[in-house]
Design a protein around this motif. Sequence first.
Motif, PDB file in Angstrom:
ATOM      1  N   GLY A  28       0.226  -3.105   2.938  1.00  0.00           N
ATOM      2  CA  GLY A  28       0.606  -2.759   1.576  1.00  0.00           C
ATOM      3  C   GLY A  28      -0.149  -3.480   0.471  1.00  0.00           C
ATOM      4  N   HIS A  75      -0.995   6.572  -7.336  1.00  0.00           N
ATOM      5  CA  HIS A  75       0.373   7.043  -7.569  1.00  0.00           C
ATOM      6  C   HIS A  75       0.467   7.530  -9.012  1.00  0.00           C
ATOM      7  N   GLU A  77       0.989   2.185  -0.945  1.00  0.00           N
ATOM      8  CA  GLU A  77       1.781   2.776   0.121  1.00  0.00           C
ATOM      9  C   GLU A  77       0.774   3.383   1.099  1.00  0.00           C
ATOM     10  N   THR A  78       1.093   3.356   2.370  1.00  0.00           N
ATOM     11  CA  THR A  78       0.191   3.953   3.353  1.00  0.00           C
ATOM     12  C   THR A  78       0.656   5.371   3.649  1.00  0.00           C
ATOM     13  N   ARG A  79      -0.258   6.325   3.433  1.00  0.00           N
ATOM     14  CA  ARG A  79       0.042   7.732   3.690  1.00  0.00           C
ATOM     15  C   ARG A  79      -0.033   8.010   5.192  1.00  0.00           C
ATOM     16  N   THR A 100      -0.453   1.923  -5.776  1.00  0.00           N
ATOM     17  CA  THR A 100       0.692   1.858  -6.688  1.00  0.00           C
ATOM     18  C   THR A 100       0.490   0.810  -7.786  1.00  0.00           C
TER      19      THR A 100
END
Length: 130
Positions: A79, A32, A108-110, A118
Amino acid sequence: MTDYPEIRGFIADWFARFDRLDPIDAFLPDLHPDVEWDTPDIDTALGGHDRVRAWYRVVLETLQRPTEHHVSKIVVKPGAAQFEVLFRATTVAGDLIEASVQEDWRFETRPDGRPLITHYSAKFLQEADT
């Protein structure tokens, strides 16, 4: 209950990139832009990708290719992932180093199932010069 194969595969690929000491651009897309990067000896005034770049610059200036990362004790939850890494490398000065590190990630899962990290934390469990 799932074994999270996509996350486990991502972890294996991540450390294969570190073993080769790939360019920083191989890592940044998986972090991120405001990633919390918690590793030893980094300028705490920096944040996000700037902090990662500063850390990796020191890595590339200090270590010879290839390095070795052996991942074990992987625990993945939605997560988050925790695992240990046994790290071995040779410095540019020719010194051998070995360290055991506890890694803690939040992500975060795309949509494709890959994590976008993150929070990245790496803490020494033990360190021994060999």
